[in-house]
Scaffold this active site. Structure first.
Site, PDB file in Angstrom:
ATOM      1  N   HIS A 154     -38.835  -9.220   7.389  1.00 40.89           N
ATOM      2  CA  HIS A 154     -39.325 -10.290   8.257  1.00 40.89           C
ATOM      3  C   HIS A 154     -38.628 -11.567   7.824  1.00 40.89           C
ATOM      4  CE1 HIS A 154     -42.202 -12.041  11.105  1.00 40.89           C
ATOM      5  NE2 HIS A 154     -41.994 -13.123  10.368  1.00 40.89           N
ATOM      6  N   CYS A 155     -37.848 -12.133   8.738  1.00 42.51           N
ATOM      7  CA  CYS A 155     -36.994 -13.263   8.382  1.00 42.51           C
ATOM      8  C   CYS A 155     -37.676 -14.569   8.777  1.00 42.51           C
ATOM      9  CB  CYS A 155     -35.651 -13.141   9.082  1.00 42.51           C
ATOM     10  SG  CYS A 155     -34.526 -14.482   8.718  1.00 42.51           S
ATOM     11  N   VAL A 156     -37.981 -15.432   7.787  1.00 39.31           N
ATOM     12  CA  VAL A 156     -38.660 -16.685   8.106  1.00 39.31           C
ATOM     13  C   VAL A 156     -37.731 -17.643   8.858  1.00 39.31           C
ATOM     14  CG1 VAL A 156     -40.377 -16.604   6.276  1.00 39.31           C
ATOM     15  CG2 VAL A 156     -38.131 -17.571   5.799  1.00 39.31           C
ATOM     16  N   ASN A 160     -39.022 -14.039  13.082  1.00 41.82           N
ATOM     17  CA  ASN A 160     -39.091 -12.754  13.766  1.00 41.82           C
ATOM     18  C   ASN A 160     -38.777 -11.672  12.740  1.00 41.82           C
ATOM     19  OD1 ASN A 160     -39.237 -10.829  15.750  1.00 41.82           O
ATOM     20  ND2 ASN A 160     -37.526 -11.616  16.953  1.00 41.82           N
TER      21      ASN A 160
END
Ligand SMILES: [Zn+2]
Ligand SMILES: [Zn+2]
Length: 246
Positions: A154-156, A160
């Protein structure tokens, strides 16, 4: 399904409000860095250099064209990662094994326990939060509150999950970010060095501070994104994901 779905949505809402709030800030942060960089490169340094004449003008034209092309590709790939669904499990997904058997019973816990201990298909897993079977290489994301196909992480930065359907855009985003920040670092390097030389530096304190800030930010991003790029290229060539390596 409806009952657990509502309960899950409420849990996710409570759990993820903070991270969602951070999410919009991250998008603003990215746009802010782009804005500061644009101001330093185009408006402060290479835009005015167009009128210097000679080699300076030629260099300025080349830097400005390359900068704008890479910026368009960077923003396109960035918003593609942000807006593309990472890949959710199709409703009522069943393993191919069950379809072959012709089982059409609704999913329930006893079937799950049977499926998990099935020696013929030990890889079938069940997500208790989503109340559904997990396809191979699928992982549950606690921030998104659902299972993501071939979830990488999960990429901040993109607010997303990076998964099966947007991993390509994520790789392109890394590539264009590396190219753009390298270009900016190299093109601002002469201006950065001139800060430490003796004599008068042209420009107001505001433009000098922006140039300094843009150089430091882009150098930092270029170095850290290079590390990610190398890591993900080696992950792709080994056909694996960040989660599976960890
Ligand atoms: Zn799940
Ligand atoms: Zn996620």
């Amino acid at each position: 399904m409806h009952r657990s779905g509502a309960a899950m949505a409420w849990n996710v809402f409570k759990f993820c409000t903070a991270l969602r709030g951070l999410g919009s800030i991250m998008i603003l942060l990215v746009l802010g860095v782009v804005g500061v960089t644009y101001y330093a490169v185009v408006l402060t340094n290479y835009g005015p250099a167009l009128y210097d004449g000679g080699l300076d003008s030629v260099t300025a034209v080349a830097v400005l064209i390359l900068f704008h092309c890479l910026l368009v590709m960077l923003l396109w790939s960035y918003f593609s990662v942000v807006l593309t669904d990472a890949g959710s499990v199709p409703p009522n997904w069943r393993p191919a094994l069950d379809e072959e058997r012709g089982e059409a019973d609704p999913l329930n816990a006893s079937e799950f326990s049977g499926a998990q201990s099935d020696p013929l298909n030990p890889r079938i897993r069940y997500c208790r939060k989503c109340n559904q079977l997990k396809p191979p290489r699928c992982h549950h994301c606690s921030v998104c509150g659902r299972c993501i196909l071939k979830m990488d992480h999960h990429c901040v930065w993109v607010v997303n999950c990076v998964g099966a359907l947007n991993y390509k855009y994520f790789l392109l985003f890394l590539l264009y970010t590396f190219l753009e920040t390298s270009l900016v670092t190299l093109s601002l390097l002469p201006h950065f060095i001139s800060f430490f030389s003796e004599g008068e530096i042209p420009g107001t304190p505001g433009t000098l501070a922006t140039t300094f800030l843009a150089f430091v930010l882009n150098l930092a991003f270029a170095l850290s994104v290079l590390g990610f790029l190398i890591m993900h290229i080696s992950l792709v060539s080994a056909n694996t994901t960040t989660i599976e390596v960890l």
